[in-house]
Design an enzyme around this catalytic site. Structure first.
Site, PDB file in Angstrom:
ATOM      1  N   ASP A 102       0.820  -1.218   0.000  1.00 22.55           N
ATOM      2  CA  ASP A 102       0.000   0.000   0.000  1.00 22.55           C
ATOM      3  C   ASP A 102       0.851   1.263   0.000  1.00 22.55           C
ATOM      4  OD1 ASP A 102      -2.170   1.695   0.115  1.00 22.55           O
ATOM      5  OD2 ASP A 102      -2.414   1.508   2.290  1.00 22.55           O
ATOM      6  N   ASP A 281      -0.219   5.788  -7.423  1.00 21.89           N
ATOM      7  CA  ASP A 281      -0.812   4.894  -6.412  1.00 21.89           C
ATOM      8  C   ASP A 281      -1.135   3.544  -7.032  1.00 21.89           C
ATOM      9  OD1 ASP A 281      -2.043   3.944  -4.064  1.00 21.89           O
ATOM     10  OD2 ASP A 281      -4.009   4.555  -4.817  1.00 21.89           O
TER      11      ASP A 281
END
Ligand SMILES: *[C@@H]1O[C@H](CO)[C@@H](O)[C@H](O)[C@H]1NC(C)=O
Ligand SMILES: *[C@@H]1O[C@H](CO)[C@@H](O)[C@H](O)[C@H]1NC(C)=O
Ligand SMILES: *[C@@H]1O[C@H](CO)[C@@H](O)[C@H](O)[C@H]1NC(C)=O
Length: 409
Positions: A102, A281
């Site tokens: 993440d 991301d």
């Protein structure tokens, strides 16, 4: 297919190296990361990406610490995510956890699929931990333990042992947060920050540089180990030209993440987005643009919104005329070619689309530009460009790869 075999060989070589603590690595090491693509999910990718974008903005504005009530949106894209195997505890044998990689958080969290197994190296710090960061909500107890990732063995790594979690995808045992240290702010009681895994590995002499880098090959299959995580430096076999490093953007909330300033142009002269802050991301599947930029792109391409998938759709003729999107960062321009802008056609039916249609990976972030986080270069972008983060100087690097101009989609 040949290139997947090459990647797999590289991966096998990296994982074959046995773990030996306190050895300085002169060369960067690479680890395979597996992409999970969940085709059973009914939610649309665009909705999931938009929910995550909203979550990242909220958390970023709150300065990394939220400790808020659990949001009512699913902020982990359950349809696409990357996992890596992480060993925790004293050796022989360590317990291995399948961790979600993440970029939207920086804590190491165990919780979800597999319970934490305590060994002689487990230490309860007595602090509590609670956070909703970027992706998943949890509360629990903060421990320190030995963490092994490929050939790295990091001692006294802060680990959140979650006893209450929300939002973990199935089959995921925890989170390996790899974002900037600022995202750990106030997550653990009695301490301001928690040292992230790679910063710790660097401080303990396990890495010669506090650098983590990402390479993703375009994947036209549902599940495939098509990513390489490199730490201790950049891996020259994975990019072409040079990696252009620049400071993380100063514009909040993009500045809390792997944030960068870019402007976007379609073709030779159609402006899409003026210079503004956004992020890269891997937890986002598509390329999300501020609503005004998305509308400009929609007009420029002639695309229409498709109800079934929630994505933009173009005709064969429009695809034949599709121009490149140019992402300019300071003096360097990265060309996102027409083939990069379309969803892999072999995966059309996996997202509820028609096998013969052409869908675009550019989607609406859900708010106008000027928000401080006006674009997200998600997986569809990251499979075309190599990226690296230098934690010592807080710089983000971008390079082209042999896949930048791939026509596989
Ligand atoms: C797939 O996604 C759906 C929701 O979209 C979720 O309920 C399900 O648990 C997911 N399956 C896996 C294996 O992650
Ligand atoms: C979860 O952990 C926190 C922090 O240690 C603790 O306060 C809380 O009582 C725990 N909850 C449960 C259900 O075990
Ligand atoms: C991709 O193609 C463009 C021309 O469309 C060329 O200018 C560029 O150098 C190519 N990039 C790479 C990384 O091969």
């Amino acid at each position: 297919m040949a290139r997947f075999s090459t990647l797999l060989l590289l991966c096998a070589a990296a994982t074959a190296a046995s773990a030996s603590p306190f050895v300085v690595r002169d060369t960067p090491v690479t680890l395979p990361i597996a992409r999970r693509f969940n085709t059973t999910g009914s939610a649309k990718i665009v909705e999931l990406d938009r929910a995550r974008a909203q979550m990242l903005k909220n958390v970023g504005h709150a300065g990394g610490n939220t400790k808020r009530s659990v949001p009512d949106v699913m902020a982990v894209n359950e349809q696409t995510h990357y996992t890596v195997l992480v060993g925790i505890g004293s050796s022989t044998p360590q317990t291995e956890y399948n961790m979600l990689l993440d970029m939207g958080s920086a804590n190491v969290v165990v919780g979800g699929g597999k319970a934490y197994v305590q060994t002689s190296t487990s230490k309860d710090t007595g602090s509590t931990v609670a956070a909703t960061h970027g992706s998943i909500s949890f509360t629990g107890e903060q421990y320190t333990d030995t963490v092994t990732l490929g050939p790295l063995t990091v001692t006294n790594q802060g680990i959140a042992i979650a006893n209450s979690t929300t939002g973990f995808p199935k089959g995921v045992d925890g989170i390996l947060g790899i974002g900037p240290v600022g995202l750990t702010k106030n997550t653990v009681s009695g301490t301001q920050f928690v040292t992230p895994l790679f910063d710790n590995a660097y401080e303990q002499g396990q890495m010669t540089a506090d650098v983590v880098a990402f390479a993703f090959a375009p994947a036209s299959q549902v599940s495939t180990p098509n990513g390489l995580l490199t730490f201790g430096g950049t891996e020259s076999s994975q990019f072409t030209g040079s990696v252009q490093f620049e400071s993380i953007t100063t514009t909040s909330p993009a500045s809390k993440y792997f944030g960068l300033d870019m402007s976007i142009t379609y073709g030779s002269d159609t402006p899409i987005l003026g210079s503004t802050a956004g992020i890269i991301d891997i937890g986002t599947t598509l390329v999300m643009l501020a609503t005004d930029a998305f509308e400009a792109y929609k007009t420029a391409t002639g695309a229409v919104l498709d109800d079934a998938t929630g994505m933009l759709k173009i005709t064969n003729d429009q695809y034949a005329n599709l121009q490149s999107l140019f992402f300019t960062r300071l003096s360097v321009t990265y060309e996102f070619v027409p083939n990069a802008q379309i969803w892999p056609r072999s995966l059309n039916t996996a997202i509820g689309g028609d096998a013969d249609s052409i869908y675009l990976v550019i989607a609406d972030i859900g708010s106008q530009s000027g928000s401080g986080l006006d674009f997200i270069n998600g997986y569809a972008w990251l499979e075309r460009f190599y990226t690296a983060y230098n934690g010592m100087v807080e710089e983000l690097g971008v390079a082209t790869t042999k896949y930048t101009n791939s026509t596989d989609n």
